[in-house]
Write a protein that holds these residues in place. Structure first.
Motif, mmCIF file in Angstrom:
data_model
loop_
_atom_site.group_PDB
_atom_site.id
_atom_site.type_symbol
_atom_site.label_atom_id
_atom_site.label_comp_id
_atom_site.label_asym_id
_atom_site.label_seq_id
_atom_site.Cartn_x
_atom_site.Cartn_y
_atom_site.Cartn_z
ATOM 1 N N THR A 1 -8.039 -4.414 2.872
ATOM 2 C CA THR A 1 -7.926 -3.428 1.792
ATOM 3 C C THR A 1 -7.708 -4.107 0.439
ATOM 4 O OG1 THR A 1 -6.901 -1.900 3.365
ATOM 5 C CG2 THR A 1 -6.638 -1.385 1.017
ATOM 6 N N VAL A 2 -6.749 -5.000 0.414
ATOM 7 C CA VAL A 2 -6.309 -5.577 -0.864
ATOM 8 C C VAL A 2 -7.343 -6.514 -1.473
ATOM 9 C CG1 VAL A 2 -4.594 -7.167 -1.860
ATOM 10 C CG2 VAL A 2 -3.851 -5.285 -0.393
ATOM 11 N N LEU B 1 0.834 -1.209 0.000
ATOM 12 C CA LEU B 1 0.000 0.000 0.000
ATOM 13 C C LEU B 1 0.867 1.258 0.000
ATOM 14 C CD1 LEU B 1 -2.649 -1.220 2.629
ATOM 15 C CD2 LEU B 1 -2.725 -1.417 0.126
ATOM 16 N N GLY C 1 -7.985 -2.259 -9.897
ATOM 17 C CA GLY C 1 -6.993 -1.192 -10.073
ATOM 18 C C GLY C 1 -5.606 -1.745 -10.351
ATOM 19 N N GLN D 1 -10.459 -6.346 -1.700
ATOM 20 C CA GLN D 1 -11.634 -5.731 -2.319
ATOM 21 C C GLN D 1 -11.514 -5.783 -3.838
ATOM 22 O OE1 GLN D 1 -12.454 -1.828 -0.676
ATOM 23 N NE2 GLN D 1 -11.780 -2.540 1.327
ATOM 24 N N THR E 1 -0.798 0.670 -5.005
ATOM 25 C CA THR E 1 -1.569 1.915 -5.056
ATOM 26 C C THR E 1 -0.912 2.944 -5.974
ATOM 27 O OG1 THR E 1 -0.338 2.589 -3.096
ATOM 28 C CG2 THR E 1 -2.517 1.650 -2.723
ATOM 29 N N GLU F 1 -12.590 -3.917 -6.181
ATOM 30 C CA GLU F 1 -12.221 -2.678 -6.856
ATOM 31 C C GLU F 1 -10.717 -2.424 -6.757
ATOM 32 O OE1 GLU F 1 -14.887 0.508 -5.815
ATOM 33 O OE2 GLU F 1 -13.393 1.944 -6.551
ATOM 34 N N PHE F 2 -10.142 -2.755 -5.602
ATOM 35 C CA PHE F 2 -8.700 -2.583 -5.422
ATOM 36 C C PHE F 2 -7.954 -3.472 -6.421
ATOM 37 C CE2 PHE F 2 -4.533 -3.389 -3.717
ATOM 38 C CZ PHE F 2 -4.154 -2.199 -3.147
#
Ligand SMILES: *Cc1c(COP(=O)(O)O)cnc(C)c1O
Length: 386
Positions: free
Chosen positions: A290-291, A47, A299, A293, A368, A295-296
């Motif tokens: 976080t990871v 991240l 990306g 997800q 990110t 949508e993540f």
């Protein structure tokens, strides 16, 4: 320099800058020079540097409970185990502190399973060029050129075959074999992808022959390739998966994850003072939440494609070789230039990249990373190649 860096044991050749601060994709040395970081603690800071979710987890958990010893349960360890079991489709989780330690655990677990369920078989088939860590057993498991002779006597019980050669694996499996172990992408070797078809065939073969499949996802896991695990591109489920690097988002954290049917450790077989400590486990929970997800991960896929395109364009314009990899783990093969020298020149241009081979540059930015940062990287790399 008056810092007594000569007291640091000489195990790696390091350039002179001393790093003092990081934020996102950027790192600063103590002279105030800023670097665009496409190494990220060796694919560790998934991240970026000092991300908010990791800081929050460290502060909140640190204020509650840092370490209660591995003799007692704590809440973050359970939460992280549930997250990892669900994200990997496996059942049982052993938390530890480094990738090598997770792989040692995988080797021990496979040997225990072999002793119990496969007539004492213990041999593990691994790949030429593979990297599994720097403990004695994981060095023996690794297929890194030049490691055969180091620190003799070598830990026995490993047999090497070429990556991508299914017949070689089929021929190497004997009644002594307990498992096949590989990285979905060989990272340290220079980013060599194990094809999806090959992984599927390997899964079928290991099932048919009654041996385990161990995926070392220490570099490819935690979203690095655009899926939570690298082997999920092939749609396969290994019996054992090891995680590290990105799992802690920068702090030391790793995991051994196994299917219930192979989780045969008994009390006393495995452990470690820092294992499953609540501080690191809380960070792992924040990172995984976080990871994983969708949508993540989308990306990562789209920025990975953007990075591939940038590198391929550069390679085309400058007459360099192929671009390899998946998601945000990629390599560029150079023609007629020494990768180490290019990486050194890049440092001067404020860019951190790694040269895993004399002809190969590796890119492992924060997951990110922005498109603008990828553009800046390509510009700095172009300058470094001149
Ligand atoms: C980095 C790495 C390891 C070793 O992890 P450490 O945390 O350095 O012990 C093992 N396997 C793979 C695939 C790796 O990339």
């Amino acid at each position: 320099m008056n810092d007594h860096f000569d007291r640091i044991m000489k195990v790696a050749e390091r350039p002179s800058p001393v790093m003092v601060k990081g934020a996102g994709s950027w790192l600063w040395d103590r002279d105030g020079k800023r670097y665009l970081d496409f190494v990220q603690g060796w694919a560790v800071n998934c991240l970026g540097h000092s991300p908010r979710v990791v800081l929050d987890a460290l502060l909140a958990q640190g204020a509650e409970l840092i370490n209660c010893s591995p003799a007692y349960y704590n809440e973050p360890m359970a939460k992280l185990a549930v997250l990892l079991a669900e994200a990997s489709g496996l059942d049982q989780v052993f938390l530890c502190n480094s990738g090598a330690e997770a792989n040692e655990g995988a080797i021990k677990l496979a040997r225990k399973w072999g002793a119990r369920h496969r007539d004492g078989s213990f041999e593990i088939i691994t790949m030429h060029g593979s990297f599994h860590g720097r403990t004695l057993a994981t060095m023996a498991a690794s297929g890194k050129p030049g490691w055969d002779e180091l620190f003799a006597p070598r830990v026995p019980g490993f047999r090497k075959v070429p990556l991508g050669d299914l017949d070689a694996v089929a021929d190497a499996i004997t009644p002594r074999t307990v498992a096949v172990m590989l990285e979905p992408i060989q990272g340290e070797a220079g980013v060599f992808v194990a094809a999806d078809d090959y992984l599927r065939a390997l899964r079928a073969l290991t099932e048919e022959r009654g041996v385990l499949l161990i995926a070392d996802e220490i570099q490819t896991g935690i979203g690095r390739t655009g899926r939570f695990l690298g082997c999920q591109h092939a749609g396969i489920a290994p019996d054992i998966v090891t995680l590290g690097k990105g799992l802690g988002g920068g702090v030391p954290l790793a995991a051994l994850v196994a299917a219930g049917r192979v989780s045969c450790f008994e009390y006393g077989d495995q452990g470690g003072t820092f294992n499953g400590n609540p501080l690191m486990a809380a960070v792992g929970c924040a990172v995984v939440a976080t990871v994983q997800q969708e949508e993540f991960l989308r990306g990562v896929v789209s920025n990975g494609a953007y990075l591939t395109h940038g590198l391929e364009t550069l390679a085309g314009e400058r007459g360099h070789g192929e671009v390899r990899g998946r998601g945000l783990l990629q390599a560029l093969e150079l023609q007629g230039q020494d990768a180490k020298k290019v990486a050194t020149a890049a440092l001067d241009h404020g860019l951190l990249i790694n040269a895993p081979r004399p002809d190969t540059l590796r890119f492992m930015p924060a997951l990110t990373v922005s498109r603008d940062e990828i553009d800046q990287m390509i510009r700095r790399l172009t300058a470094s190649l001149s």
